[in-house]
Write a protein that holds these residues in place. Structure first.
Motif, PDB file in Angstrom:
ATOM      1  N   TRP A 239       0.829  -1.210   0.000  1.00 62.55           N
ATOM      2  CA  TRP A 239       0.000   0.000   0.000  1.00 62.55           C
ATOM      3  C   TRP A 239       0.861   1.258   0.000  1.00 62.55           C
ATOM      4  O   TRP A 239       0.645   2.174  -0.810  1.00 62.55           O
ATOM      5  CB  TRP A 239      -0.936  -0.057   1.219  1.00 62.55           C
ATOM      6  CG  TRP A 239      -1.323   1.258   1.803  1.00 62.55           C
ATOM      7  CD1 TRP A 239      -1.759   2.367   1.142  1.00 62.55           C
ATOM      8  CD2 TRP A 239      -1.290   1.625   3.186  1.00 62.55           C
ATOM      9  NE1 TRP A 239      -2.008   3.388   2.023  1.00 62.55           N
ATOM     10  CE2 TRP A 239      -1.732   2.960   3.282  1.00 62.55           C
ATOM     11  CE3 TRP A 239      -0.959   0.934   4.353  1.00 62.55           C
ATOM     12  CZ2 TRP A 239      -1.836   3.621   4.500  1.00 62.55           C
ATOM     13  CZ3 TRP A 239      -1.057   1.599   5.566  1.00 62.55           C
ATOM     14  CH2 TRP A 239      -1.494   2.924   5.625  1.00 62.55           C
ATOM     15  N   VAL A 240       1.843   1.290   0.892  1.00 63.07           N
ATOM     16  CA  VAL A 240       2.708   2.471   0.975  1.00 63.07           C
ATOM     17  C   VAL A 240       3.539   2.621  -0.294  1.00 63.07           C
ATOM     18  O   VAL A 240       3.639   3.715  -0.874  1.00 63.07           O
ATOM     19  CB  VAL A 240       3.623   2.394   2.209  1.00 63.07           C
ATOM     20  CG1 VAL A 240       4.627   3.539   2.210  1.00 63.07           C
ATOM     21  CG2 VAL A 240       2.798   2.439   3.489  1.00 63.07           C
ATOM     22  N   GLY A 241       4.137   1.511  -0.754  1.00 62.51           N
ATOM     23  CA  GLY A 241       4.961   1.571  -1.960  1.00 62.51           C
ATOM     24  C   GLY A 241       4.175   2.017  -3.169  1.00 62.51           C
ATOM     25  O   GLY A 241       4.614   2.881  -3.950  1.00 62.51           O
ATOM     26  N   GLY A 242       2.977   1.449  -3.359  1.00 64.97           N
ATOM     27  CA  GLY A 242       2.146   1.837  -4.496  1.00 64.97           C
ATOM     28  C   GLY A 242       1.700   3.284  -4.422  1.00 64.97           C
ATOM     29  O   GLY A 242       1.708   4.005  -5.436  1.00 64.97           O
ATOM     30  N   GLY A 243       1.326   3.722  -3.224  1.00 59.63           N
ATOM     31  CA  GLY A 243       0.904   5.121  -3.070  1.00 59.63           C
ATOM     32  C   GLY A 243       2.018   6.101  -3.379  1.00 59.63           C
ATOM     33  O   GLY A 243       1.794   7.136  -4.019  1.00 59.63           O
ATOM     34  N   LEU A 287      -6.148  -0.436  -4.316  1.00 64.91           N
ATOM     35  CA  LEU A 287      -5.693  -0.271  -5.696  1.00 64.91           C
ATOM     36  C   LEU A 287      -4.217   0.124  -5.743  1.00 64.91           C
ATOM     37  O   LEU A 287      -3.486  -0.285  -6.657  1.00 64.91           O
ATOM     38  CB  LEU A 287      -6.554   0.771  -6.410  1.00 64.91           C
ATOM     39  CG  LEU A 287      -8.002   0.317  -6.684  1.00 64.91           C
ATOM     40  CD1 LEU A 287      -8.824   1.470  -7.250  1.00 64.91           C
ATOM     41  CD2 LEU A 287      -8.020  -0.870  -7.648  1.00 64.91           C
ATOM     42  N   ALA A 288      -3.778   0.911  -4.757  1.00 59.46           N
ATOM     43  CA  ALA A 288      -2.348   1.249  -4.672  1.00 59.46           C
ATOM     44  C   ALA A 288      -1.530  -0.013  -4.406  1.00 59.46           C
ATOM     45  O   ALA A 288      -0.462  -0.216  -4.994  1.00 59.46           O
ATOM     46  CB  ALA A 288      -2.112   2.287  -3.574  1.00 59.46           C
ATOM     47  N   ALA A 289      -2.044  -0.876  -3.508  1.00 60.17           N
ATOM     48  CA  ALA A 289      -1.353  -2.138  -3.221  1.00 60.17           C
ATOM     49  C   ALA A 289      -1.309  -3.035  -4.447  1.00 60.17           C
ATOM     50  O   ALA A 289      -0.292  -3.688  -4.721  1.00 60.17           O
ATOM     51  CB  ALA A 289      -2.044  -2.853  -2.054  1.00 60.17           C
ATOM     52  N   LEU A 290      -2.410  -3.072  -5.209  1.00 59.55           N
ATOM     53  CA  LEU A 290      -2.447  -3.877  -6.434  1.00 59.55           C
ATOM     54  C   LEU A 290      -1.446  -3.342  -7.458  1.00 59.55           C
ATOM     55  O   LEU A 290      -0.739  -4.120  -8.118  1.00 59.55           O
ATOM     56  CB  LEU A 290      -3.857  -3.863  -7.016  1.00 59.55           C
ATOM     57  CG  LEU A 290      -4.100  -4.735  -8.253  1.00 59.55           C
ATOM     58  CD1 LEU A 290      -3.814  -6.199  -7.942  1.00 59.55           C
ATOM     59  CD2 LEU A 290      -5.528  -4.568  -8.756  1.00 59.55           C
ATOM     60  N   THR A 291      -1.361  -2.028  -7.563  1.00 57.62           N
ATOM     61  CA  THR A 291      -0.369  -1.406  -8.449  1.00 57.62           C
ATOM     62  C   THR A 291       1.042  -1.817  -8.045  1.00 57.62           C
ATOM     63  O   THR A 291       1.871  -2.188  -8.884  1.00 57.62           O
ATOM     64  CB  THR A 291      -0.491   0.134  -8.393  1.00 57.62           C
ATOM     65  OG1 THR A 291      -1.810   0.524  -8.786  1.00 57.62           O
ATOM     66  CG2 THR A 291       0.528   0.803  -9.297  1.00 57.62           C
ATOM     67  N   ALA A 292       1.311  -1.753  -6.737  1.00 59.82           N
ATOM     68  CA  ALA A 292       2.644  -2.132  -6.233  1.00 59.82           C
ATOM     69  C   ALA A 292       2.916  -3.612  -6.464  1.00 59.82           C
ATOM     70  O   ALA A 292       4.043  -4.001  -6.776  1.00 59.82           O
ATOM     71  CB  ALA A 292       2.739  -1.811  -4.745  1.00 59.82           C
ATOM     72  N   LEU A 293       1.884  -4.452  -6.335  1.00 56.16           N
ATOM     73  CA  LEU A 293       2.060  -5.889  -6.550  1.00 56.16           C
ATOM     74  C   LEU A 293       2.477  -6.173  -7.990  1.00 56.16           C
ATOM     75  O   LEU A 293       3.351  -7.008  -8.235  1.00 56.16           O
ATOM     76  CB  LEU A 293       0.770  -6.625  -6.210  1.00 56.16           C
ATOM     77  CG  LEU A 293       0.818  -8.153  -6.250  1.00 56.16           C
ATOM     78  CD1 LEU A 293       1.849  -8.695  -5.265  1.00 56.16           C
ATOM     79  CD2 LEU A 293      -0.567  -8.729  -5.945  1.00 56.16           C
ATOM     80  N   VAL A 294       1.868  -5.454  -8.916  1.00 55.14           N
ATOM     81  CA  VAL A 294       2.224  -5.625 -10.342  1.00 55.14           C
ATOM     82  C   VAL A 294       3.655  -5.146 -10.590  1.00 55.14           C
ATOM     83  O   VAL A 294       4.477  -5.861 -11.183  1.00 55.14           O
ATOM     84  CB  VAL A 294       1.229  -4.870 -11.245  1.00 55.14           C
ATOM     85  CG1 VAL A 294       1.713  -4.886 -12.694  1.00 55.14           C
ATOM     86  CG2 VAL A 294      -0.161  -5.479 -11.139  1.00 55.14           C
TER      87      VAL A 294
END
Length: 320
Positions: A239-243, A287-294
């Motif tokens: 979450w933090v990384g994606g944000g 959604l931020a976490a999903l972005t970071a996961l990708v």
């Protein structure tokens, strides 16, 4: 002479008022900055207990103390001077440093998720046979301090962004205050968490039945709490990384991804009514976490499958 003494006292009073105002400014700015770093602090608190999970109880507090010292060194010796220099001479670089940190958090989080889903493990875990406990402990500490460096860099960069318009002295004071308070707070809580089972065992030996029952409940609950914290820590990393990545992209002119996710967040908030604030935030965080996961998954693939870099290589380098 009286006139000179009066003038001197007036000067001292003016200096004292100025110093008091400066302290007030630093305290107020530190409060503003501290509230902005809450997400990263939660991440740090959730992630750290995993570094002592499964190790000897006698080594838990010494390990946390060594990580705490490493964290203070990261913040006060490496990051604080670097942040001040950047803010003075190259402020535009801060957003790119934040994004690099976001990519690292995404990579770490994605790697943990893939391992949980049955992917290849990189580096020893507490489930493996540990042939050299001393070396394994050093590896754990090195990994924790390295991750702390990234999280601390995010905290310092976020803090610096909040006080960018302040004087150099105020910026330095705020960064130092936030660094010390966050470190003491995070690792104090972590120390309490990992020793909860010992507290529970102590309570089971008390004469009070209520204390004994509470102690047994505490001992039984702790493994579940550590599992929950490990899960929360991984989610928080993503979450933090994606944000950070989304916000950084917006700052350099690529606003589409963040605006698209914010649009979904606002839509959920509007539909959810009184629960809109919470559900909207959860939507953005998810959604931020999903972005970071990708993004993290791509980095994992490139490092491990294309370049052949293993986690053992990184840990060995950190240990040396």
């Amino acid at each position: 002479m009286p006139g000179g003494l009066t003038a001197l006292l007036d000067d001292v009073a003016i200096i004292a008022r100025a110093a008091s105002a400066s302290v007030d400014d630093i305290a107020a700015a530190a409060g503003r900055a501290g509230s902005k770093t809450a997400g990263v602090v939660i991440d740090d608190t959730a992630v750290t207990p995993s570094y002592v999970t499964g190790l000897s109880p006698a080594r838990e507090l010494p390990i946390i103390w060594r990580i705490t010292r490493g964290s203070l060194f990261n913040k006060l010796v490496i990051l604080l001077p670097g942040a001040l220099l950047l803010s003075e001479f190259l402020p535009q670089a801060i957003v790119f440093i934040l994004m690099l940190g976001g990519c690292y958090l995404s990579y770490e989080g994605a790697e943990k998720v893939l391992e949980k889903l049955g992917g290849e493990k990189h580096g020893k875990t507490v489930d493996d046979v540990i042939e050299d406990p001393v070396a394994f402990e050093k590896q754990r500490i090195a990994g924790a301090v390295r991750t702390d460096l990234i999280l601390s860099a995010e905290i310092m960069a976020i803090t610096l962004n909040e006080v960018a318009a302040e004087t150099l002295v105020t910026r330095a004071g705020v960064l130092a205050i936030v660094a010390v308070l966050v470190t003491v707070g995070v690792y104090g809580v972590v120390g309490l968490i990992v020793k909860m089972d010992d507290i529970g065992l102590h309570l089971t030996k008390r004469s009070s039945r209520l204390a004994q029952g509470f102690g047994r409940g505490l001992v039984a609950f702790m493994p579940h709490l550590l599992t929950i914290l490990s899960f929360v820590g991984t989610i928080a990393m993503l979450w933090v990384g994606g944000g950070i990545i989304l916000h950084g992209l917006a700052e350099i002119g690529i606003e589409g991804p963040e605006h698209w996710i914010e649009g979904i967040e606002h839509g959920v908030s509007a539909i959810a009514g009184s629960a809109g604030g919470v559900l909207g935030w959860l939507t953005f965080a998810g959604l931020a976490a999903l972005t970071a996961l990708v993004i993290g998954g791509v980095i994992v693939f490139v490092l491990h499958k294309v370049l052949g870099v293993g986690h053992d290589d990184k840990e060995a380098a950190a240990a040396h």
